[in-house]
Design a protein around this motif. Sequence first.
Motif, short mmCIF file in Angstrom:
data_model
loop_
_atom_site.label_atom_id
_atom_site.label_comp_id
_atom_site.label_asym_id
_atom_site.label_seq_id
_atom_site.Cartn_x
_atom_site.Cartn_y
_atom_site.Cartn_z
N ASP A 9 -3.86 0.64 -0.76
CA ASP A 9 -3.22 1.91 -0.46
C ASP A 9 -3.46 2.24 1.00
O ASP A 9 -4.55 2.02 1.52
CB ASP A 9 -3.79 3.01 -1.34
CG ASP A 9 -3.30 4.38 -0.91
OD1 ASP A 9 -2.14 4.70 -1.22
OD2 ASP A 9 -4.05 5.12 -0.24
N TRP A 10 -2.44 2.83 1.65
CA TRP A 10 -2.55 3.07 3.09
C TRP A 10 -3.72 3.97 3.46
O TRP A 10 -4.50 3.64 4.36
CB TRP A 10 -1.23 3.65 3.63
CG TRP A 10 -0.13 2.63 3.63
CD1 TRP A 10 -0.29 1.28 3.62
CD2 TRP A 10 1.28 2.87 3.64
NE1 TRP A 10 0.93 0.65 3.62
CE2 TRP A 10 1.92 1.61 3.64
CE3 TRP A 10 2.07 4.02 3.67
CZ2 TRP A 10 3.30 1.48 3.65
CZ3 TRP A 10 3.44 3.89 3.69
CH2 TRP A 10 4.05 2.63 3.67
N THR A 44 2.43 3.44 -4.39
CA THR A 44 1.76 4.47 -5.17
C THR A 44 1.76 5.79 -4.42
O THR A 44 2.02 6.86 -5.00
CB THR A 44 0.31 4.05 -5.48
OG1 THR A 44 0.31 2.68 -5.82
CG2 THR A 44 -0.25 4.85 -6.62
N LEU A 45 1.44 5.74 -3.13
CA LEU A 45 1.43 6.94 -2.30
C LEU A 45 2.76 7.68 -2.39
O LEU A 45 2.81 8.89 -2.63
CB LEU A 45 1.14 6.53 -0.85
CG LEU A 45 1.42 7.54 0.26
CD1 LEU A 45 0.47 8.71 0.16
CD2 LEU A 45 1.28 6.90 1.63
N ILE A 86 -6.50 7.62 -4.44
CA ILE A 86 -6.27 6.33 -5.07
C ILE A 86 -7.52 5.48 -4.87
O ILE A 86 -8.10 5.44 -3.79
CB ILE A 86 -5.02 5.69 -4.43
CG1 ILE A 86 -3.80 6.59 -4.73
CG2 ILE A 86 -4.81 4.29 -4.96
CD1 ILE A 86 -2.61 6.31 -3.87
N SER A 129 -6.86 9.95 -0.36
CA SER A 129 -7.23 8.54 -0.46
C SER A 129 -8.12 8.14 0.71
O SER A 129 -9.07 7.38 0.55
CB SER A 129 -5.99 7.65 -0.47
OG SER A 129 -5.17 7.98 -1.55
N SER A 156 -7.30 -0.93 -5.48
CA SER A 156 -5.87 -0.80 -5.17
C SER A 156 -5.64 -0.94 -3.67
O SER A 156 -6.48 -0.54 -2.88
CB SER A 156 -5.36 0.58 -5.58
OG SER A 156 -5.73 0.89 -6.88
N GLY A 161 0.77 -1.25 0.00
CA GLY A 161 0.00 0.00 0.00
C GLY A 161 0.79 1.29 0.00
O GLY A 161 0.20 2.37 -0.03
#
Lengths: 282, 318
Positions: free
Chosen positions: A229-230, A79-80, A223, A217, A227, A76
């Motif tokens: 993601d955090w 992407t961030l 996001i 997000s 996905s 996660g």
Amino acid sequence: MTTQSTVFRRALSLPQAKIGLALTAVVVLLAVLGPWLGPWLTGYDTTGFAGKPFQSDGVAGTDGLGRDVFTRFLAGGATLLLYAVLATAIGVVLGTALGMLAGYTGGRLDSLIMRGNDVLLSFPQLVFALLAIAMLGPQGWLLVLVIGITHAPRVARVARQATVAVKDSDYIKAAQLYAMPRRRILLREVLPNITGPLMVELGLRLTYSIGYVASLSFLGLGIQPPSADWGLMINENRIALVVEPWGVLLPVLAIAVLTVGTNLITDSLASAAAGREKEVAA
Amino acid sequence: MSRLIVRRLLVSLAVLWLVTLLVFVATLLLPGDPVRAILGQQATPERIAALRAQLDLDAPVWERYLNWLGGVVTGDLGTSTATQGPVNDLLGDRIGASLVLLVAAAVLSTLVGLALGTWSALRRGRAADHTVSGISLVIAALPEFVIGVALIVLLSTTVFPLLPSVTLAPPGEPVWSQPSQLVLPVLTLALVVTPYITRMMRATMSEVLDSGYVEMARLKGIPEKTVLLRHALPHAIGPVAQVIALQLAWLAGGVVVVEFLFRYPGVGQALIDAVNNRDVEVVQAITLLIAAVYIVVNLLADIVGILTNPKLRTEVTR
């Protein structure tokens, strides 16, 4: 004027810079290697079903759709981190260029750029991003672009001030006497002498970028699912905070460690640039 | 000095006007046919025609802008596409709810920030000062929702189950009818901005305490408390006011995430809903509202700056 390398060396000699670097390195490694490590360690991929929803299976349990939380946590951050770095790069490059141009040229162009800045500065950054997302939808390139654009006026202010401070120096006057073109003076003479404050801005903007991308997000407007993601994970798993806290706690912890790390580095850069290393709080 | 303030006021008005222009132009970015983008593919021709008429899409762009601006100036923010009701009704109670949050957080963070900063400056270089600086540095780095989640875990769900983690008041009931539900959102917002106020206050106060007039006052044998309140504080407050205002203006944006996290029925939550529903008129109204708050608070800060420190005059007008 302190040069780039001495600022770096002085900053790195501070204990908080070492702590900051260590914290940042841990999370960056996790974010970069995580997507590969995840399936290999746990046997699940980020969207595969590992069991019933919100059970304590595996290292950190499952999420609301029965996916393995630990695998998604490992995957996660990439992407961030990518979005945050790109947004920071856009903001700092654009802001530096505008700020140097405004500060060095002065007059009408200066007023025009700085007034344009004032307009952009009258939106909180997140609200401006939400305005853009409302119109164009939550897309990756838009997040990066809009966060970068909202950083630019803030960086430009700093770059302009630093440029004004050096533009009457003898070496700039000498360059002008040689009829060096403006672009060359800005890049070769001004830029190397304002790296101190710019490095501080870079760190600050990176810290904020991470916060903004993660916040968007978290709001469900950054996001997008499915996905891993955090920020998104915190949003997805917070309803089960009492039964299965890891889906929220792991990403919160990772974001916290990352932003604290980058902020510690930034602060030590700021102390070094200001030449006040003795006074700095350990 | 009054000429300077009038000039600063005019600059703010001009910026505000440009902001309305920017907020309006943003709606032109809606890809393709905005009515299709808002209603989706399944829209019936009647609804499309109705929305076209409502958004006045057949009129030229400048006319639409003037109509919209005219509405904003006279206090009519348009019609929500999602609820089909006036935006004013939608925002009425929410503005009050958000203001409660903002004012409470502002008062709390200002008082705590000023006190901690002063205390830190008085104990410069000692353990207390280092602790305050270290903690502010850590908290300043954290995004709002991280602080919020940490507080929820600490005070609501896991460690000490004392406070509600979401807003419990049913719609229609004012949020302050159950004060306990305000604690966590206010605390989160206050924690986000306090470190900045503390650091600025510490830096300014340290400088002031080293100055000649504070030394003079001490040498005259004036009690330390009077030295601090009468001689040091007035000189420190000007520059700090700017940072406080900047932080409070920032709260206007931070409130969005915090309201979403605590399901607080304020303007920020309405903005998120509107963005999700592509409710363009509501998004326009709220972004404009938040920008206006931001501009007014910054204006007030600059005026305080002008009034408290004559040396700032030239820098402010730049």
